[in-house]
Design a protein around this motif. Sequence first.
Motif, PDB file in Angstrom:
ATOM      1  N   GLY A   1      36.698 -17.448  17.133  1.00 16.62           N
ATOM      2  CA  GLY A   1      36.981 -18.682  16.402  1.00 16.62           C
ATOM      3  C   GLY A   1      36.712 -19.919  17.226  1.00 16.62           C
ATOM      4  O   GLY A   1      37.423 -20.923  17.108  1.00 16.62           O
ATOM      5  N   GLY A   2      35.704 -19.848  18.082  1.00 16.11           N
ATOM      6  CA  GLY A   2      35.363 -20.997  18.922  1.00 16.11           C
ATOM      7  C   GLY A   2      36.324 -21.212  20.066  1.00 16.11           C
ATOM      8  O   GLY A   2      36.234 -22.195  20.797  1.00 16.11           O
ATOM      9  N   LYS A   3      37.260 -20.308  20.228  1.00 15.56           N
ATOM     10  CA  LYS A   3      38.273 -20.449  21.272  1.00 15.56           C
ATOM     11  C   LYS A   3      38.033 -19.408  22.356  1.00 15.56           C
ATOM     12  O   LYS A   3      37.774 -18.239  22.097  1.00 15.56           O
ATOM     13  N   LEU A   4      38.160 -19.847  23.594  1.00 17.33           N
ATOM     14  CA  LEU A   4      37.902 -18.984  24.736  1.00 17.33           C
ATOM     15  C   LEU A   4      39.198 -18.468  25.339  1.00 17.33           C
ATOM     16  O   LEU A   4      40.146 -19.227  25.533  1.00 17.33           O
ATOM     17  N   THR A   5      39.240 -17.174  25.643  1.00 17.17           N
ATOM     18  CA  THR A   5      40.326 -16.607  26.454  1.00 17.17           C
ATOM     19  C   THR A   5      39.692 -15.894  27.631  1.00 17.17           C
ATOM     20  O   THR A   5      38.802 -15.047  27.435  1.00 17.17           O
ATOM     21  N   VAL A   6      40.130 -16.217  28.815  1.00 21.02           N
ATOM     22  CA  VAL A   6      39.696 -15.469  29.992  1.00 21.02           C
ATOM     23  C   VAL A   6      40.724 -14.368  30.197  1.00 21.02           C
ATOM     24  O   VAL A   6      41.873 -14.640  30.546  1.00 21.02           O
ATOM     25  N   ASP A   7      40.320 -13.144  29.951  1.00 18.16           N
ATOM     26  CA  ASP A   7      41.280 -12.035  29.927  1.00 18.16           C
ATOM     27  C   ASP A   7      41.568 -11.481  31.313  1.00 18.16           C
ATOM     28  O   ASP A   7      42.684 -11.095  31.625  1.00 18.16           O
ATOM     29  N   ARG A   8      40.536 -11.393  32.110  1.00 18.49           N
ATOM     30  CA  ARG A   8      40.698 -10.713  33.395  1.00 18.49           C
ATOM     31  C   ARG A   8      39.713 -11.303  34.393  1.00 18.49           C
ATOM     32  O   ARG A   8      38.588 -11.625  34.028  1.00 18.49           O
TER      33      ARG A   8
ATOM     34  N   ALA B   1      34.050 -20.872  37.573  1.00 20.50           N
ATOM     35  CA  ALA B   1      33.393 -21.508  36.421  1.00 20.50           C
ATOM     36  C   ALA B   1      32.081 -20.810  36.059  1.00 20.50           C
ATOM     37  O   ALA B   1      31.842 -20.510  34.879  1.00 20.50           O
ATOM     38  N   PRO B   2      31.211 -20.520  37.028  1.00 16.33           N
ATOM     39  CA  PRO B   2      29.986 -19.806  36.642  1.00 16.33           C
ATOM     40  C   PRO B   2      30.224 -18.386  36.167  1.00 16.33           C
ATOM     41  O   PRO B   2      29.536 -17.920  35.245  1.00 16.33           O
ATOM     42  N   ALA B   3      31.217 -17.691  36.736  1.00 12.04           N
ATOM     43  CA  ALA B   3      31.488 -16.328  36.262  1.00 12.04           C
ATOM     44  C   ALA B   3      31.895 -16.379  34.785  1.00 12.04           C
ATOM     45  O   ALA B   3      31.441 -15.553  33.971  1.00 12.04           O
ATOM     46  N   VAL B   4      32.731 -17.338  34.441  1.00 15.78           N
ATOM     47  CA  VAL B   4      33.161 -17.461  33.046  1.00 15.78           C
ATOM     48  C   VAL B   4      32.001 -17.911  32.155  1.00 15.78           C
ATOM     49  O   VAL B   4      31.819 -17.394  31.046  1.00 15.78           O
ATOM     50  N   ALA B   5      31.189 -18.852  32.642  1.00 12.28           N
ATOM     51  CA  ALA B   5      30.035 -19.303  31.849  1.00 12.28           C
ATOM     52  C   ALA B   5      29.094 -18.142  31.567  1.00 12.28           C
ATOM     53  O   ALA B   5      28.578 -17.994  30.451  1.00 12.28           O
ATOM     54  N   ASN B   6      28.879 -17.312  32.578  1.00 19.07           N
ATOM     55  CA  ASN B   6      27.998 -16.156  32.392  1.00 19.07           C
ATOM     56  C   ASN B   6      28.622 -15.156  31.424  1.00 19.07           C
ATOM     57  O   ASN B   6      27.918 -14.512  30.635  1.00 19.07           O
ATOM     58  N   ALA B   7      29.933 -15.045  31.457  1.00 14.58           N
ATOM     59  CA  ALA B   7      30.612 -14.141  30.522  1.00 14.58           C
ATOM     60  C   ALA B   7      30.507 -14.666  29.093  1.00 14.58           C
ATOM     61  O   ALA B   7      30.310 -13.895  28.144  1.00 14.58           O
ATOM     62  N   ILE B   8      30.626 -15.984  28.946  1.00 15.66           N
ATOM     63  CA  ILE B   8      30.509 -16.584  27.609  1.00 15.66           C
ATOM     64  C   ILE B   8      29.105 -16.361  27.056  1.00 15.66           C
ATOM     65  O   ILE B   8      28.922 -16.034  25.878  1.00 15.66           O
ATOM     66  N   ARG B   9      28.111 -16.489  27.939  1.00 20.14           N
ATOM     67  CA  ARG B   9      26.733 -16.284  27.481  1.00 20.14           C
ATOM     68  C   ARG B   9      26.527 -14.837  27.063  1.00 20.14           C
ATOM     69  O   ARG B   9      25.853 -14.549  26.066  1.00 20.14           O
ATOM     70  N   ALA B  10      27.144 -13.921  27.816  1.00 19.42           N
ATOM     71  CA  ALA B  10      27.038 -12.505  27.445  1.00 19.42           C
ATOM     72  C   ALA B  10      27.737 -12.257  26.113  1.00 19.42           C
ATOM     73  O   ALA B  10      27.286 -11.438  25.304  1.00 19.42           O
ATOM     74  N   ALA B  11      28.828 -12.981  25.867  1.00 18.04           N
ATOM     75  CA  ALA B  11      29.599 -12.753  24.651  1.00 18.04           C
ATOM     76  C   ALA B  11      28.942 -13.389  23.425  1.00 18.04           C
ATOM     77  O   ALA B  11      28.951 -12.793  22.338  1.00 18.04           O
ATOM     78  N   THR B  12      28.394 -14.607  23.585  1.00 15.80           N
ATOM     79  CA  THR B  12      27.951 -15.355  22.404  1.00 15.80           C
ATOM     80  C   THR B  12      26.512 -15.827  22.475  1.00 15.80           C
ATOM     81  O   THR B  12      25.986 -16.348  21.496  1.00 15.80           O
TER      82      THR B  12
ATOM     83  N   SER C   1      30.376 -23.738  21.341  1.00 18.38           N
ATOM     84  CA  SER C   1      29.807 -23.987  20.025  1.00 18.38           C
ATOM     85  C   SER C   1      30.797 -23.553  18.968  1.00 18.38           C
ATOM     86  O   SER C   1      31.526 -22.574  19.140  1.00 18.38           O
ATOM     87  N   ALA C   2      30.793 -24.283  17.866  1.00 18.22           N
ATOM     88  CA  ALA C   2      31.646 -23.882  16.744  1.00 18.22           C
ATOM     89  C   ALA C   2      31.198 -22.503  16.287  1.00 18.22           C
ATOM     90  O   ALA C   2      30.014 -22.185  16.333  1.00 18.22           O
ATOM     91  N   PRO C   3      32.148 -21.709  15.814  1.00 14.09           N
ATOM     92  CA  PRO C   3      31.750 -20.369  15.364  1.00 14.09           C
ATOM     93  C   PRO C   3      30.803 -20.479  14.178  1.00 14.09           C
ATOM     94  O   PRO C   3      30.966 -21.353  13.329  1.00 14.09           O
ATOM     95  N   ARG C   4      29.796 -19.597  14.162  1.00  9.57           N
ATOM     96  CA  ARG C   4      28.838 -19.642  13.054  1.00  9.57           C
ATOM     97  C   ARG C   4      29.512 -19.153  11.792  1.00  9.57           C
ATOM     98  O   ARG C   4      30.245 -18.171  11.807  1.00  9.57           O
ATOM     99  N   LYS C   5      29.219 -19.858  10.695  1.00  3.79           N
ATOM    100  CA  LYS C   5      29.805 -19.415   9.432  1.00  3.79           C
ATOM    101  C   LYS C   5      29.039 -18.186   8.956  1.00  3.79           C
ATOM    102  O   LYS C   5      27.845 -18.060   9.168  1.00  3.79           O
TER     103      LYS C   5
END
Lengths: 746, 159
Positions: free
Chosen positions: A625-632, A718-729, A741-745
């Motif tokens: 939902g456009g919201k980030l959680t860093v889990d681990r 910050a880069p580890a999380v950015a790379n994780a976000i890119r892998a996720a989305t 980015s806003a979640p795609r409808k």
Amino acid sequence: MYFRHIDAVVTGGAASAELTRRQFLQLTTLAGSGLTLAILLPGCAPGTGTGAKGAAATGPLAMPFVRISPDNIVTVICKHVEGGQGVWTGLPAIVAEELDASWGQMRVENAPAQVPLYGNTAFDPRGTMQGTGGSSSLANSWMQLRQAGATARAMLVAAAAQTWKVPAGEITVSEGVVAHAGARQQATFGQLAGAAAQQPVPKEVTLKDPGAFKFIGVDRKFPRLDSRAKSTGAQQFAIDVILPGMMTAVVLRPPRFGGKVSSFDATQAKAVPGVVDVVQIPRGVAVVAQDMYSAKKGREALRVTWDETAAEKRGSAAIMKEYKALARGPEALTISSHGDAEAALAHAAHTVEGEFEFPYLAHAPMEPLTAVCRLGPEQCEIWAGCQFQTIDQMNAAAQVGLQPAQVIIHTLAAGGTFGRRANPESDYIAEVASIAKATGGKYPVRLIWTREDDITGGKYRPLNLHRISAAIGKDGTIAYRQRVVGQSILAGTALAAMMQNGVDPSAVEGNAPEQYDLENTHLSWTPGKVGVPVLWWRSVGHTHMAFSKEVMIDELAQAAGEDPVAFRLARLGKHPRHAAVLKLAADKAGWDQPFARQPGRGRGVAVHESFGTVVAQIAEVTVAGGKLTVDRVVCAVDCGIAVTPDVVRAQMQSGIGYGLSAALHGKITLTDGHVDQTNFHQYQVLRINEMPRLIEVYIVPSTNPPSGVGEPGTPPIAPAVANAIRAATGQRLRSLPFELSAPRKA
Amino acid sequence: MAISLTVNGEARDLDVAPDMPLLWALRDHLQLTGTKFGCGMALCGACTVHLDGQATRSCVTPVAAAAGRQITTIEGLATPAGRAVQSAWIGLDVPQCGYCQSGQIMSAAALLAGNPKPSDAQIDAAMSGNICRCATYARIRSAIHQASENLPAAAPAHG
């Protein structure tokens, strides 16, 4: 590191520097003469110091770094400020080890401001500058404190040998007890302290074999020395100092950087009950009152007109626009060049481009800047969580018309600093000294910066712009061309002499050519010219350089269709410590196992060296939902010998939290030269609900001397999380803080 | 103006403006410096005290509003929950710089007094008003769980 060139600063000709050199010459002339320690001991008159005949046999053993008192307490004299990074525990651990003390008898107190005795030898090997920074405390204190502990132990043993008339070699020391089994004698350190003080100071001592360490590097429970005080409200900070007759001051500063007082009307301010004076100081106008409530009310009633002819009037958007133009223009200082990056890029089949934007960042330590000053005719006392004693003495002295040696600094615990309390102008310390001077030293003055003063007060991590083009050749070689545009922290300050050929080393530290085996690279820097004051912010240049480096390397791996860890390892042949932490983190994170294939889940990696310590982090995130959680976060660190492993873990957690705060929220913006953010509602920071639920820290076993851990946990997150976000989305993040980015409808 | 307060069980009389924040009355006029100033806008939690056992941000509480109520500061924290929290804080070496920790402890003690077995989500909700720039949050969570486990058992419900 850049403090290597401090000699150019200290011999700059100021009277203060002369005094320091004289002290140093005195030291070297007398070294080895046994009188040395007596001269160096603060407050110690000749004839009563260590080694002098006739000194009381019941007195303490008082050495520069260790004091053992008859009540069997061992106090370590700590030259570094405790800002949370754990020096108050790490440095005593080193002394306790070589002394063979028991942890329960250890205490710590801050050293007086005195060089070269308490100089930071990482800043300058001659010890001309006392201070804390660059994650250097353990590194520069390591051998110094081992020697200090071993020396005190030798003197205790010699005293026992003399008293018991037994050979010193047969004496054992353990857990604070000195014993000779055969003679059935034993004594505590406290009982022997007076006799030990009579012994000559040995010129050479034997240090413990690391195999016999009971404290250093041993992952056992020995509590931090400050946990109790900090859990009961008993720990004193500068804001807690109470002196008889003390007044409280707040300062009204120009709304734009570089502005000056043109005129002011104090009539209404002085009419506020509790206000005792209103005085102009170099930085602005100070309202002095009986308490903080009255001081703030007085400031609200103050009328000042500002001269803004020299003020910085641009906004941050305009500055960034200028930086983007500069990054495309010709003016740049070449930092490094290998192979032929231009040719390699020209022939590349596929180039990865990135323009990275980094905002100004405020440090925002929880303790707002506070200092207390009591000014007398012959001396000026300062109480503060002081991070830069020698510089602060010079600047305070200049304000009050005394010599730096007449400025007595009482260094207290700092409620967080992250670099903020170490600045070449000593801003808040110079301010309190100037207020004391302007009020004639009639009363002690406590200066408090409000949170608004802090957030809008400058000394930010500089705004930065990187423009990077990178490519992989058919043969796997990398081309990497980087332009960096950002303000120098050193230029125009008292430490400007540390620049090398016009280059501020902190502006580009942690760059890709330094940390990967890359064939064709070109790195250049264009200094930004902006009137916003800037300063080192936890890991300094690494804060932005590590981000773009680890994101670009990751995208190159992606372009090559290779695993991000394997791609990096293939280019870390010349960097075995990097490879080792990366492998450890990958192993512990289960990197070679398939990651949960849920929508919005991703993991990313980063590895980076700063201040002699190498850290790899792997972040697992969920974007929903456009919201980030860093889990681990899995974190592997090589810091040489981890003197206090639990403090190392705590510092990695801290560095991760601090870096994540910047990645998610940190942004100072200016509109027409006015800072937009004023308090924590606008300058948002990480709260407990955003702290990753799982943070695992793994320490690489090492026999190297300790490097630092105060800052190195911050650059990779910050880069580890950015790379994780890119892998996720799939989203490529090119700016901090992240804007997902806003979640795609559907 | 004369104001009568009860602070940590003691009657304390002050002559201060009624709109002075309780924080500054405590710190500057009663020399109780364990409660800290962090933001002045109830955004950071460093100033947290208990008013009749409720966690309250003293920087936005006028001192007059605290008159006639039981004010507890970190110096006077002595409830079972408070003691368990402080013991866990020390045992797990939670503090780093330590400046925020008085407020963290007061908030945690109030949480456990009302909810002896909080979930992670409840801890987040109760503690998210307390900022720690050193990010000791992971240990704060662990310490609250540990304190929860070490709370003296409530009186048994059945015989």
